[in-house]
Design an enzyme around this catalytic site. Structure first.
Site, PDB file in Angstrom:
ATOM      1  N   ASN A   1      36.876  42.317  34.636  1.00 47.65           N
ATOM      2  CA  ASN A   1      37.760  42.889  33.604  1.00 47.65           C
ATOM      3  C   ASN A   1      38.639  41.849  32.901  1.00 47.65           C
ATOM      4  O   ASN A   1      38.908  41.976  31.713  1.00 47.65           O
ATOM      5  CB  ASN A   1      38.581  44.052  34.170  1.00 47.65           C
ATOM      6  CG  ASN A   1      39.566  43.640  35.239  1.00 47.65           C
ATOM      7  OD1 ASN A   1      39.336  42.670  35.958  1.00 47.65           O
ATOM      8  ND2 ASN A   1      40.643  44.368  35.349  1.00 47.65           N
TER       9      ASN A   1
ATOM     10  N   GLU B   1      43.465  41.016  45.978  1.00 45.78           N
ATOM     11  CA  GLU B   1      44.104  41.690  44.832  1.00 45.78           C
ATOM     12  C   GLU B   1      43.193  42.851  44.485  1.00 45.78           C
ATOM     13  O   GLU B   1      42.100  42.648  43.949  1.00 45.78           O
ATOM     14  CB  GLU B   1      44.254  40.725  43.640  1.00 45.78           C
ATOM     15  CG  GLU B   1      45.157  39.526  43.897  1.00 45.78           C
ATOM     16  CD  GLU B   1      46.636  39.875  44.012  1.00 45.78           C
ATOM     17  OE1 GLU B   1      46.988  41.065  43.876  1.00 45.78           O
ATOM     18  OE2 GLU B   1      47.424  38.961  44.264  1.00 45.78           O
TER      19      GLU B   1
ATOM     20  N   CYS C   1      43.463  46.742  36.390  1.00 47.90           N
ATOM     21  CA  CYS C   1      43.913  47.191  37.721  1.00 47.90           C
ATOM     22  C   CYS C   1      45.281  47.846  37.624  1.00 47.90           C
ATOM     23  O   CYS C   1      45.599  48.750  38.375  1.00 47.90           O
ATOM     24  CB  CYS C   1      43.949  46.009  38.673  1.00 47.90           C
ATOM     25  SG  CYS C   1      44.853  44.603  38.014  1.00 47.90           S
TER      26      CYS C   1
HETATM   27  P1  NAD Z   1      34.101  44.900  42.592  1.00 47.57           P
HETATM   28  O1  NAD Z   1      34.900  45.045  43.829  1.00 47.57           O
HETATM   29  O2  NAD Z   1      32.913  45.728  42.413  1.00 47.57           O
HETATM   30  O3  NAD Z   1      33.617  43.375  42.425  1.00 47.57           O
HETATM   31  C1  NAD Z   1      34.508  42.298  42.457  1.00 47.57           C
HETATM   32  C2  NAD Z   1      33.732  41.029  42.788  1.00 47.57           C
HETATM   33  O4  NAD Z   1      33.196  41.136  44.100  1.00 47.57           O
HETATM   34  C3  NAD Z   1      32.542  40.761  41.878  1.00 47.57           C
HETATM   35  O5  NAD Z   1      32.422  39.372  41.693  1.00 47.57           O
HETATM   36  C4  NAD Z   1      31.383  41.290  42.675  1.00 47.57           C
HETATM   37  O6  NAD Z   1      30.149  40.687  42.334  1.00 47.57           O
HETATM   38  C5  NAD Z   1      31.810  40.892  44.060  1.00 47.57           C
HETATM   39  N1  NAD Z   1      31.181  41.686  45.133  1.00 47.57           N
HETATM   40  C6  NAD Z   1      30.766  42.972  45.078  1.00 47.57           C
HETATM   41  N2  NAD Z   1      30.258  43.327  46.275  1.00 47.57           N
HETATM   42  C7  NAD Z   1      30.383  42.250  47.086  1.00 47.57           C
HETATM   43  C8  NAD Z   1      30.050  42.000  48.435  1.00 47.57           C
HETATM   44  N3  NAD Z   1      29.502  42.924  49.209  1.00 47.57           N
HETATM   45  N4  NAD Z   1      30.330  40.774  48.941  1.00 47.57           N
HETATM   46  C9  NAD Z   1      30.903  39.837  48.173  1.00 47.57           C
HETATM   47  N5  NAD Z   1      31.225  40.003  46.877  1.00 47.57           N
HETATM   48  C10 NAD Z   1      30.974  41.208  46.355  1.00 47.57           C
HETATM   49  O7  NAD Z   1      35.133  45.083  41.373  1.00 47.57           O
HETATM   50  P2  NAD Z   1      34.852  45.050  39.806  1.00 47.57           P
HETATM   51  O8  NAD Z   1      34.123  46.285  39.426  1.00 47.57           O
HETATM   52  O9  NAD Z   1      34.288  43.742  39.406  1.00 47.57           O
HETATM   53  O10 NAD Z   1      36.349  45.113  39.255  1.00 47.57           O
HETATM   54  C11 NAD Z   1      37.085  46.281  39.199  1.00 47.57           C
HETATM   55  C12 NAD Z   1      38.027  46.408  40.404  1.00 47.57           C
HETATM   56  O11 NAD Z   1      38.821  45.259  40.519  1.00 47.57           O
HETATM   57  C13 NAD Z   1      39.006  47.568  40.201  1.00 47.57           C
HETATM   58  O12 NAD Z   1      39.134  48.255  41.425  1.00 47.57           O
HETATM   59  C14 NAD Z   1      40.299  46.866  39.834  1.00 47.57           C
HETATM   60  O13 NAD Z   1      41.462  47.594  40.129  1.00 47.57           O
HETATM   61  C15 NAD Z   1      40.206  45.614  40.658  1.00 47.57           C
HETATM   62  N6  NAD Z   1      41.066  44.566  40.102  1.00 47.57           N
HETATM   63  C16 NAD Z   1      42.201  44.239  40.758  1.00 47.57           C
HETATM   64  C17 NAD Z   1      43.056  43.298  40.220  1.00 47.57           C
HETATM   65  C18 NAD Z   1      44.354  42.938  40.882  1.00 47.57           C
HETATM   66  O14 NAD Z   1      44.960  41.967  40.478  1.00 47.57           O
HETATM   67  N7  NAD Z   1      44.805  43.687  41.854  1.00 47.57           N
HETATM   68  C19 NAD Z   1      42.724  42.672  39.018  1.00 47.57           C
HETATM   69  C20 NAD Z   1      41.537  43.026  38.380  1.00 47.57           C
HETATM   70  C21 NAD Z   1      40.706  43.981  38.923  1.00 47.57           C
END
Ligand code: NAD
Length: 536
Positions: free
Chosen positions: A149, A247, A281
């Protein structure tokens, strides 16, 4: 880019990417296998001692070159961000690139001092003859895993801190934004000119990497993403006691007090809910408004929402872009349908606009919602703003603290004292008064989640300190300098005997008797020194 398909060609997985605003094909990206990822981690481990040994000023020089490269390639980077995930060019520049430029600039100046050795002021018990210092030691190989995002600001913040502190980095971006990942590699390899092995880009889908990034020689994992995946990663890391910063997701509340400036608050609600197409997020996903101003607030929010222009990243009139993927769009659609079925009313938006050629969904305002609906419980991560009424400040705090998340929140009102009191009671890592979520761009402030929104800190001096281990070195010092080392014993060494016991009892009584003067306590020093003496 959105992922259209993952093919296998000559045993290698290939990701086929499209622009989510136009469905134009952006290219094919070969993905890495597990052994290839493990080889990168090993190489990062070999490069670590050389990089860590450089004075921090030399590491700052490299980061400054990265900053120059970003400034020189600003439009190209912005175009890649927008094409990969659809956000308007304004947001690519202002939210992603500006945050990073500010971060490198600020921490190039402040970082060396934050990372410097720190003397501990010892208690009177030890001060006369001992001294303690904290030295900040980098971990080694740090893994940075990031979401799609904010595909530039989030990972580059982690990478810059990791490198500045002396770690080497293995970086895995979300597959949806692989091209931004490649641009980031250019910044550190071509721009900063990092020594070989210090930085690695892993292009792989999350489900394929197994435990390759969560076992030694990896020493720390910085993860930003969903709470669900965060939990999986914590489990894997716990196998080797690898610390992680997490995060995670949010369901952030906005509380509008009766004395709020309605024009400011309604503008804030619309921006806070729909910027980045709600894929934030810290998006406003629950809005609680005092009953006395509810009708007027809702009217203004609905009008302003209807006036937003959906469109392509490269049209300067675009306020809201597409969603990143059909999967994300379906979550939004199903939450809105579920809410309407249970009695919610749609005051603006509420329609899938794939007729526009990409994954578009109209910014949507919902009223008559309840905490029984999915849209008030599950993270939406899309352009939906549900609004509820409250009567008292106590009720507003209870509503705001509802649920498993606690990332950010905002309180809107003119009475600074009342808003401050409420901010103190809300369980969230950041609470803004009369603003929302923008502090991710204020890189000097901490970003962190309470409850299931996270562990640890990003940005700020506390965030930078996540990338070093505080090593404690203790030696003889204080008033006696190194002289204590001329003795062959210490007061706490063997043998314990009656004389030593009596000295310690007397000291304990007199030293901690609050009625005794400081001077009389200093007078105990000769007695205390006797405890050191032992025949050689
Ligand atoms: P996601 O958890 O699906 O993926 C995040 C990252 O993890 C990606 O690079 C993905 O390829 C990787 N990933 C997925 N499965 C994995 C696994 N089993 N092992 C290792 N890596 C893996 O999240 P998303 O869809 O990319 O992003 C949206 C989410 O991120 C929302 O829940 C949002 O709230 C959160 N977010 C949080 C913050 C914060 O600062 N708190 C900031 C941005 C986004």
């Amino acid at each position: 880019m959105s992922i259209q398909a993952i093919l296998t060609r000559e045993k290698r997985k290939i990701l086929v990417a499209v622009n989510p605003a136009t469905m134009e094909k952006l290219g094919e990206v070969p993905l890495l296998s597990r052994p290839e990822i493990e080889a990168m981690v090993a190489e990062a481990d070999r490069a670590f001692p050389g990089w860590a040994a450089l004075p921090v000023s030399r590491r700052v020089e490299r980061l400054r070159r990265a900053q120059d490269y970003i400034v020189d390639h600003l439009d190209e980077i912005a175009e890649t961000i927008s094409k990969d995930m659809g956000k308007p060019r304004f947001e690519a520049i202002v939210h992603d690139i500006l945050t990073v430029a500010n971060l490198i600039d600020y921490y190039s100046k402040k970082g060396p001092r934050i990372l410097a050795d720190e003397k501990i002021r010892m208690s009177m018990l030890f001060r006369p003859f001992k001294e303690s210092t904290i030295v900040r030691q980098p971990y080694g190989v740090v893994v940075v895993i990031s979401p799609w995002n904010y595909p530039f600001a989030i990972p580059v913040s982690g990478i810059v801190f990791a490198l500045l502190a002396g770690n080497t980095v293995v970086f895995k971006p979300a597959s949806e934004v692989a091209h931004v990942g490649m641009k980031i590699r250019d910044i550190f390899e071509k721009g900063a000119g990092l020594p070989p092995g210090v930085f690695h880009l892993v292009l792989a889908s999350g489900s394929d990497i197994g435990d390759s990034l969560f076992k030694p020689p990896v020493r720390k994992v910085i993860f930003t993403g969903s709470t669900e995946v965060g939990k999986e990663i914590i489990k894997k890391c716990s196998e080797h006691i690898i610390p992680t910063v997490q995060e995670l997701g949010g369901k952030d509340p906005m509380v509008v007090l009766p004395d709020a400036d309605l024009e400011l608050a309604s503008n804030g609600a619309v921006w806070g809910a729909f910027t980045n197409c709600g894929q934030v997020c810290a998006s406003i996903e629950r809005c609680y408004v005092h009953e006395s101003i509810y009708d007027e607030f809702v009217k203004r929010v609905a009008e302003k929402t209807k006036a937003l222009t959906l469109g392509r990243w490269d049209d300067p009139a675009t306020q809201v872009g597409p969603m990143v993927s059909p999967g994300q769009l379906q979550i939004v659609e199903s939450q809105v349908k579920d809410a309407v079925k249970s009695g919610a009313r749609v005051l603006a938006g509420g329609r899938n606009r794939e007729d526009m050629g990409g994954y578009f969904y109209e910014p949507t305002v919902l009223v008559d919602v309840t905490h029984q609906m999915k849209v008030m419980n599950d993270e939406t991560f899309g352009p939906v703003l549900p609004i509820m009424k409250f009567r008292t400040d106590e009720e507003a705090v209870q509503l705001a603290n509802y649920g498993i998340y606690g990332l950010t929140a905002s309180v809107w009102g003119k009475d600074r004292g009342r808003a401050w009191d409420m901010a103190r009671q809300i369980e969230a890592g950041t609470v803004c008064v009369n603003d929302h979520a923008y502090t991710y761009g204020a890189v000097e402030t901490p970003w962190q989640g309470f409850k299931q929104s996270g562990l640890g800190v990003s940005h700020s001096k506390w965030g930078l300190l996540e990338f070093v281990q505080p090593k404690h070195i203790n030696r003889s010092g204080g008033l006696l300098g190194g002289r204590a080392d001329r003795e062959v014993t210490r007061p706490w060494f063997y043998p314990y005997d009656a004389q030593k016991l009596s000295i310690f009892r007397d000291l304990s009584r007199q030293f901690f008797d609050r009625r005794k003067s400081r001077i009389s306590k200093i007078g105990l020093l000769p007695k205390a020194l006797k405890l050191f003496r032992a025949p050689r």
